[in-house]
Design an enzyme around this catalytic site. Sequence first.
Site, PDB file in Angstrom:
ATOM      1  N   GLU A   1      22.221 -22.919   1.419  1.00 31.51           N
ATOM      2  CA  GLU A   1      22.363 -22.869   2.875  1.00 31.51           C
ATOM      3  C   GLU A   1      22.158 -21.449   3.354  1.00 31.51           C
ATOM      4  OE1 GLU A   1      25.975 -24.429   4.500  1.00 31.51           O
ATOM      5  OE2 GLU A   1      25.945 -26.234   3.223  1.00 31.51           O
TER       6      GLU A   1
ATOM      7  N   GLU B   1      30.618 -25.623  -1.552  1.00 30.19           N
ATOM      8  CA  GLU B   1      31.528 -24.590  -1.040  1.00 30.19           C
ATOM      9  C   GLU B   1      32.975 -24.722  -1.538  1.00 30.19           C
ATOM     10  OE1 GLU B   1      31.042 -23.868   3.157  1.00 30.19           O
ATOM     11  OE2 GLU B   1      29.046 -23.033   2.825  1.00 30.19           O
TER      12      GLU B   1
END
Length: 343
Positions: free
Chosen positions: A280, A140
């Site tokens: 995810e 991320e």
Amino acid sequence: MVSFKAGINLGGWISQYEVFSKTHFDTFITEKDIATIAESGFDHVRVPFDYPIIESDDNVGEYREEGLFYIDRCLEWCKKYNLGLLLDMHHAPGYRFQDLKTNTLFENPQQQKRFVDIWRFLTKRYIEEREHIAFELLNEIVEPDSTRWNKLMLECVKAIREIDPTRWIYIGGNNYNSPDELKNLADIDDEYIIYNFHFYNPFFFTHQKAHWSESAMAYNRAVKYPGQYEGIEEFVKNNPKYSFMMELNNLKLNKELLRKDLKPAIEFREKKKCKLYCGEFGVIAIADLESRIKWHEDYISLLEEYDIGGAVWNYKQMDFEIYNDERKPVSKELINILTRRKV
């Protein structure tokens, strides 16, 4: 090569732990957990790790065998139960996605060198373990644009390739691995690269009442799926800074919305002719179970339709738990959906 199609994240173990503790690392994930995951029908685990597990700031370049032990042991368990292991750096020197205001990785050459050196070391360490373990460079990224990440990512890929030309490497884009940001990644001609994105849409459903999200806590409503957001006009009237939410007023939360939000990743793959992976996805555990099941059913059906592997967040705890602390699933129906079992 084992499959990396139907996976589950082991968040909260050697990453995002509350206390750096041998007791926690020894007990949070054990062989019984890996056996449970395999017996349930998953084919791989995504293992987030924080760099302090394997390298101390006081001894840069000296890697901690007592921390590497946990990765090694998990890999042995995965080999025993024929699971893949995606090793994902969640916290890098000078970078953590939760601490955006204090991150210095992208402006600090010494930290960039540490980051590349860690992956160089791990590549050498697992040079003979190609079938069961793959690498995800960094979790991320959040940057003003992709420029600095592209530069560091290319340097890291080059360092790995000098040692191992065929290691599978997973790379995500900017803005928390948004599907929209894949198109801004630097072009790499490498058949052993897999492009990674995360998917938590629609956010005010998947993260409803999430205590770490200012906007989710401000809205602070239970949301069902399928359905729609309720009370947006009144909410914005009382909270003008969230006026951007007015565009959600009549939004239908359903499979076609998920397909629309997934479209940028599909378009990227069609143009790039590459492999995709969703590292995810999931729904916060406080959402009602029926809505959680329906969302996952719709999203997994899209991953199946577009032939995309992925790993649900999260095995246990971390507010998104799929299993409880006794290794019991919150729903057998949900497990069957996640493992792509036709029941």
